[in-house]
Design an enzyme around this catalytic site. Structure first.
Site, PDB file in Angstrom:
ATOM      1  N   ARG A 234      27.828 -64.115  14.410  1.00  0.00           N
ATOM      2  CA  ARG A 234      26.659 -64.927  14.743  1.00  0.00           C
ATOM      3  C   ARG A 234      26.900 -65.656  16.061  1.00  0.00           C
ATOM      4  O   ARG A 234      28.015 -66.136  16.328  1.00  0.00           O
ATOM      5  CB  ARG A 234      26.368 -65.938  13.627  1.00  0.00           C
ATOM      6  CG  ARG A 234      26.114 -65.295  12.262  1.00  0.00           C
ATOM      7  CD  ARG A 234      24.895 -64.382  12.264  1.00  0.00           C
ATOM      8  NE  ARG A 234      23.675 -65.116  12.553  1.00  0.00           N
ATOM      9  CZ  ARG A 234      22.989 -65.794  11.632  1.00  0.00           C
ATOM     10  NH1 ARG A 234      23.400 -65.821  10.380  1.00  0.00           N
ATOM     11  NH2 ARG A 234      21.881 -66.430  11.969  1.00  0.00           N
ATOM     12  N   ASP A 258      27.695 -59.010  20.501  1.00  0.00           N
ATOM     13  CA  ASP A 258      26.560 -58.356  19.848  1.00  0.00           C
ATOM     14  C   ASP A 258      25.587 -59.393  19.311  1.00  0.00           C
ATOM     15  O   ASP A 258      24.561 -59.031  18.738  1.00  0.00           O
ATOM     16  CB  ASP A 258      27.053 -57.454  18.707  1.00  0.00           C
ATOM     17  CG  ASP A 258      25.931 -56.594  18.125  1.00  0.00           C
ATOM     18  OD1 ASP A 258      25.219 -55.951  18.927  1.00  0.00           O
ATOM     19  OD2 ASP A 258      25.754 -56.581  16.894  1.00  0.00           O
ATOM     20  N   GLU A 263      19.266 -65.684  20.812  1.00  0.00           N
ATOM     21  CA  GLU A 263      18.951 -64.258  20.908  1.00  0.00           C
ATOM     22  C   GLU A 263      17.549 -63.906  20.404  1.00  0.00           C
ATOM     23  O   GLU A 263      16.995 -62.862  20.782  1.00  0.00           O
ATOM     24  CB  GLU A 263      19.980 -63.435  20.127  1.00  0.00           C
ATOM     25  CG  GLU A 263      19.973 -63.677  18.630  1.00  0.00           C
ATOM     26  CD  GLU A 263      21.013 -62.825  17.907  1.00  0.00           C
ATOM     27  OE1 GLU A 263      20.630 -62.089  16.999  1.00  0.00           O
ATOM     28  OE2 GLU A 263      22.214 -62.905  18.261  1.00  0.00           O
ATOM     29  N   HIS A 295      22.432 -57.162  19.147  1.00  0.00           N
ATOM     30  CA  HIS A 295      22.604 -57.353  17.708  1.00  0.00           C
ATOM     31  C   HIS A 295      22.343 -56.051  16.948  1.00  0.00           C
ATOM     32  O   HIS A 295      21.553 -56.004  16.000  1.00  0.00           O
ATOM     33  CB  HIS A 295      21.686 -58.467  17.194  1.00  0.00           C
ATOM     34  CG  HIS A 295      22.263 -59.181  15.998  1.00  0.00           C
ATOM     35  ND1 HIS A 295      22.115 -60.530  15.769  1.00  0.00           N
ATOM     36  CD2 HIS A 295      23.001 -58.711  14.942  1.00  0.00           C
ATOM     37  CE1 HIS A 295      22.714 -60.866  14.635  1.00  0.00           C
ATOM     38  NE2 HIS A 295      23.264 -59.772  14.128  1.00  0.00           N
TER      39      HIS A 295
END
Length: 329
Positions: A234, A258, A263, A295
């Site tokens: 996260r 990622d 985001e 992600h």
């Protein structure tokens, strides 16, 4: 039994149809909108609710769900921070999540990111696109010569450890609850020792009060200047300002992200030709030793099917008066 699935992506539809074919006694309805104050009334008439959203559910939604007779709230994701668990409990809502849709999918991306970083693949790709075929500055490392540090050796971290071990890397790990079934592939050490000794740090922790900002200025200062940081969990686990400072001052060899703070305003959006909405993203993209992926660690065929299957199975179980091992409180 009528179940409403919200924020359904096109790629989930086939998985939902497969589950529906196996459960003809359950009526499934899919929608693309999120659960919010202005949409909650559309839940009327349904028994179960399965969500997957990126923004916080407002406080007035929970009592309205209670008034509409909704007794559970299931998210198709591992993270459930968009849900106020206290407000849900006060309105008799049982909350459940999908804690592990495919540990292998995220672990494999951690391995992919590691290999790309240690072989300087981002720089290689950039040079080749520019027709620069020189070797200078491209010497890489072999993974069996490295120490991989896993922060959070749970389902995903443990799977990643086994993948790295299979490639003959030395694996060390920190976890607040060490799983000694992994002792054949890794050695548990303190948080500080892992940061100090590892050539690659892979983050696989849940987001909670103890993990928020876990990788801060002090943590980054413990890492080798030749080490890489990989975040597959996260965004808020990493202090982005501290990471940018470490990169700028060359106190870190590189990073693969990622997931990032903020985001929800840029990942899974087509922003070609537009000004980026996040200054940290703009700065990070300037480094050729930083990999950013939107992600997608979870995003495999198996993981998507599991997210749908587990969330719907749990919804049916809860609505039928049975228990689910995935309830959160």
């Amino acid at each position: 039994m009528k179940i409403l699935l919200l924020s359904v992506r096109p790629d989930e539809r086939a998985a939902i149809e497969k589950w529906g074919n196996r459960h003809p006694d359950v009526a499934l309805t899919i929608a693309e909108w999120e659960l919010h104050s202005e949409t909650v009334d559309q839940v009327a008439g349904f028994d179960g609710l399965v969500i997957q959203q990126r923004t916080q559910i407002e406080s007035d939604v929970y009592p309205r769900l209670h008034e509409l007779g909704i007794k559970q709230l299931t998210t198709r994701t591992a993270g459930y921070d968009v849900i106020d668990l206290k407000a849900a409990a006060e309105n008799d809502l049982i909350v459940s999540n999908v804690p592990a849709y495919s540990p292998r999918s995220v672990a494999e991306l951690a391995l992919t990111h590691t290999l790309r970083l240690i072989r300087k693949q981002e720089l290689v790709d950039q040079r080749v696109r520019e027709q620069d075929f020189r070797w200078a500055g491209l010497q890489g490392s072999e993974i069996h010569s490295l120490t991989i540090g896993i922060i959070g050796a749970g389902r995903i971290g443990g799977t990643a450890a086994r993948l790295f071990h299979a490639l003959d890397a030395k694996v060390i790990a920190y976890d607040i609850k060490p799983n000694h079934e992994l002792d054949d592939v890794l050695t548990f050490l303190s948080f500080e020792e892992v940061l100090q000794q590892a050539d690659v740090i892979c983050l696989h922790v849940d987001l909670n009060d103890t993990s928020r900002g876990l990788i801060d200025e002090a943590a980054l200062a413990l890492m080798k200047p030749t080490a890489y940081l990989i975040n597959e969990c996260r965004g808020p686990v990493v202090d982005t300002s501290a990471l940018l400072a470490a990169l700028a001052e060359k106190r870190l060899a590189g990073a693969a992200l990622d997931t990032m703070v903020g985001e929800e305003t840029f990942f899974n959006f087509d922003l070609r030709g537009q000004e980026l909405p996040n200054q940290d993203l703009i700065q990070l993209r300037q480094y050729d030793n930083v990999i950013i992926t939107p992600h997608v660690g979870f995003y495999t065929n198996i993981a998507v099917q599991n997210m749908v299957d587990i969330s719907l199975d749990d919804t049916v179980a809860i609505l039928s008066g049975k228990s689910s091992e995935h309830t959160v409180s």
